[in-house]
Design an enzyme around this catalytic site. Structure first.
Site, short mmCIF file in Angstrom:
data_model
loop_
_atom_site.label_atom_id
_atom_site.label_comp_id
_atom_site.label_asym_id
_atom_site.label_seq_id
_atom_site.Cartn_x
_atom_site.Cartn_y
_atom_site.Cartn_z
N GLY A 14 0.82 -1.22 0.00
CA GLY A 14 0.00 0.00 0.00
C GLY A 14 0.85 1.25 0.00
N ALA A 15 1.88 1.27 -0.85
CA ALA A 15 2.86 2.36 -0.77
C ALA A 15 2.75 3.35 -1.94
CB ALA A 15 4.26 1.78 -0.68
N SER A 16 1.57 3.44 -2.55
CA SER A 16 1.42 4.39 -3.67
C SER A 16 1.37 5.83 -3.19
CB SER A 16 0.16 4.08 -4.46
OG SER A 16 -0.99 4.64 -3.83
N ARG A 17 1.11 6.00 -1.89
CA ARG A 17 1.00 7.36 -1.31
C ARG A 17 1.09 7.24 0.21
NH1 ARG A 17 -4.71 6.14 -2.74
NH2 ARG A 17 -5.79 5.78 -0.76
N SER A 51 -9.32 1.35 -9.62
CA SER A 51 -9.60 2.38 -8.62
C SER A 51 -11.10 2.54 -8.42
CB SER A 51 -8.93 3.70 -8.98
OG SER A 51 -9.40 4.15 -10.20
N ASN A 116 1.18 -2.26 5.36
CA ASN A 116 0.61 -0.92 5.49
C ASN A 116 -0.71 -0.74 4.74
OD1 ASN A 116 0.93 2.22 5.77
ND2 ASN A 116 0.67 1.82 3.59
N SER A 169 -4.32 0.84 14.61
CA SER A 169 -4.86 2.21 14.71
C SER A 169 -5.47 2.38 16.10
CB SER A 169 -5.97 2.40 13.66
OG SER A 169 -6.70 3.58 13.93
N TYR A 182 -13.67 -0.76 10.25
CA TYR A 182 -12.25 -0.38 10.34
C TYR A 182 -11.68 -0.75 11.72
CZ TYR A 182 -8.14 2.68 10.03
OH TYR A 182 -6.86 3.17 10.02
N LYS A 186 -8.61 -3.35 12.79
CA LYS A 186 -7.39 -2.87 13.44
C LYS A 186 -7.18 -3.52 14.81
CE LYS A 186 -6.04 -0.38 10.03
NZ LYS A 186 -4.83 -0.74 9.28
N ILE A 215 -2.85 10.96 11.41
CA ILE A 215 -1.63 11.35 10.72
C ILE A 215 -2.03 12.03 9.40
CG2 ILE A 215 0.63 10.56 9.87
CD1 ILE A 215 0.15 9.82 12.84
N1 LIG Z 1 -3.47 8.31 8.29
C1 LIG Z 1 -3.87 8.02 9.50
O1 LIG Z 1 -4.27 8.90 10.27
C2 LIG Z 1 -3.87 6.59 10.00
C3 LIG Z 1 -4.25 6.35 11.33
C4 LIG Z 1 -4.25 5.06 11.80
C5 LIG Z 1 -3.87 4.01 10.98
N2 LIG Z 1 -3.51 4.26 9.69
C6 LIG Z 1 -3.17 3.10 8.87
O2 LIG Z 1 -1.97 3.33 8.14
C7 LIG Z 1 -2.05 2.73 6.85
C8 LIG Z 1 -1.81 3.79 5.77
O3 LIG Z 1 -2.70 4.87 5.94
P1 LIG Z 1 -2.72 6.11 4.95
O4 LIG Z 1 -3.26 7.26 5.71
O5 LIG Z 1 -1.44 6.26 4.25
O6 LIG Z 1 -3.87 5.62 3.93
P2 LIG Z 1 -4.06 5.79 2.36
O7 LIG Z 1 -5.47 5.48 2.07
O8 LIG Z 1 -3.53 7.11 1.90
O9 LIG Z 1 -3.11 4.64 1.77
C9 LIG Z 1 -3.50 3.30 1.74
C10 LIG Z 1 -2.80 2.62 0.58
O10 LIG Z 1 -3.24 1.26 0.54
C11 LIG Z 1 -3.49 0.92 -0.81
N3 LIG Z 1 -4.42 -0.20 -0.91
C12 LIG Z 1 -5.76 -0.22 -0.69
N4 LIG Z 1 -6.26 -1.43 -0.92
C13 LIG Z 1 -5.22 -2.22 -1.29
C14 LIG Z 1 -5.09 -3.58 -1.67
N5 LIG Z 1 -6.15 -4.39 -1.74
N6 LIG Z 1 -3.85 -4.06 -1.97
C15 LIG Z 1 -2.76 -3.25 -1.93
N7 LIG Z 1 -2.83 -1.94 -1.61
C16 LIG Z 1 -4.04 -1.44 -1.29
C17 LIG Z 1 -4.03 2.20 -1.43
O11 LIG Z 1 -3.95 2.19 -2.86
C18 LIG Z 1 -3.12 3.25 -0.77
O12 LIG Z 1 -1.94 3.45 -1.51
C19 LIG Z 1 -3.42 2.06 6.76
O13 LIG Z 1 -3.31 0.71 7.15
C20 LIG Z 1 -4.22 2.82 7.81
O14 LIG Z 1 -5.29 2.07 8.31
C21 LIG Z 1 -3.50 5.52 9.19
#
Ligand SMILES: NC(=O)c1ccc[n+]([C@@H]2O[C@H](COP(=O)([O-])OP(=O)(O)OC[C@H]3O[C@@H](n4cnc5c(N)ncnc54)[C@H](O)[C@@H]3O)[C@@H](O)[C@H]2O)c1
Length: 277
Positions: A14-17, A51, A116, A169, A182, A186, A215
């Site tokens: 899940g590292a595209s962003r 998407s 991730n 989370s 969600y 988690k 975050i």
């Molecule tokens: N941002 C926050 O505040 C926060 C808080 C708590 C936990 N998290 C956790 O951290 C991680 C990243 O969060 P983020 O804010 O960067 O989210 P985000 O939505 O920006 O990134 C999630 C990434 O996962 C990818 N993804 C979705 N479905 C997928 C699949 N089936 N296979 C592979 N990739 C897939 C998406 O394309 C995206 O690149 C997540 O697990 C999220 O639950 C984030």
């Protein structure tokens, strides 16, 4: 000077962003070669359809060209590390196994796995919960992490060394209004982390979870503004965290120095989980 992760090979899902991308860059900065994976990848012929099936944030990110899976590998190579990008849907067990096998062939090993990939694009009370989203969240957030752990396990076991980080989370530890699916996934991640920590210890595989608060990623910006303000007000610092805050904690937990830490759920949450009043 030797960098802490020099000679290690890391794979981030899940590292595209967002956090996954920040983690990939931080691990490279710490010396690791990095494999950047996501279900979304710039040159996928099927990107629009993928998407669309993923949900609202994915659609916006595709339309606005905010997918950095391949371009992140270019940044990593500029740092002098090896890098590769793979399309990998964590819910697709056979695709996960194939990618891990290819990484092993190309990089010789996999030392670090960062689970991730996640979905955080909707809130709804139970009566309005979209059943499709419930199923999808379980599949991506929980089964996805399980699939990746299972696929990487034989490689880590064979080399008698491994580091796995799962993204939990505070929604999993505290619950979340309108976040039944969600939160459930988690909370489940913490159980998976502890069980695998017990199983991994005999092979020097540590398994830990990060428990982020809020975050500042694209996903966070996507939340309802008044909800965002209320969440920020709950933190001790009265501000959201930065992706780097998560990446720094991960870089430590996957290093040699953290070899006696396993089964932990480390809050990186700016005190959102404290008794504030
Ligand atoms: N941002 C926050 O505040 C926060 C808080 C708590 C936990 N998290 C956790 O951290 C991680 C990243 O969060 P983020 O804010 O960067 O989210 P985000 O939505 O920006 O990134 C999630 C990434 O996962 C990818 N993804 C979705 N479905 C997928 C699949 N089936 N296979 C592979 N990739 C897939 C998406 O394309 C995206 O690149 C997540 O697990 C999220 O639950 C984030």
């Amino acid at each position: 000077m030797t960098l802490p992760l020099e000679g290690k090979v890391a794979l981030v899902t899940g590292a595209s962003r967002g956090l996954g991308r920040a983690d990939a860059l931080k691990l490279a900065e710490a010396g690791a070669d990095v494999v950047v994976t996501d279900i979304l990848i710039e040159d996928d012929q099927n990107l629009e359809n993928t998407s669309e099936s993923l949900g609202p944030i994915a659609q916006i990110m595709t339309q606005t060209k905010q997918i950095y899976t391949k371009s992140t590998t270019e940044q990593i190579r500029e740092m002098g590390r090896k890098a590769a990008a793979f399309k990998m849907d964590v819910t697709d067990r056979s695709e996960v196994e194939t990618v891990m096998k290819q990484v092993k062939e190309q990089f010789g090993k996999i030392d670090i796995l960062i689970n991730n990939a996640g979905t955080l694009d909707h809130t709804a009370r139970i009566e309005d919960q979209n059943d499709g989203f419930w199923e999808r969240d379980l599949r991506v957030n929980l089964t996805g992490a399980y699939n990746c752990c299972k696929a990487v396990w034989p490689y880590m076991k064979e080399q008698n060394w491994g580091r796995i980080i799962n993204m939990a989370s505070v929604a999993g530890t505290l619950g979340g209004y309108g976040q039944a699916s969600y939160s459930t996934t988690k909370a489940g991640i913490l159980g998976l982390t502890k069980s695998l920590a017990l199983e991994g210890a005999r092979y020097n595989i540590t398994v830990n979870a990060i428990v982020p608060g809020i975050i500042k990623t694209e996903a966070f910006e996507f939340t309802n503004p008044s909800m965002r303000e209320r969440m920020i007000a709950r933190t001790a610092f009265k501000r959201p965290g930065e992706p780097e805050d998560i990446a720094n904690a991960i870089a430590f937990l996957v290093s040699e120095q953290a070899g006696y830490i396993t089964g932990a759920g480390l809050p990186v949450a700016g005190g959102i989980d404290l008794f504030t009043f």
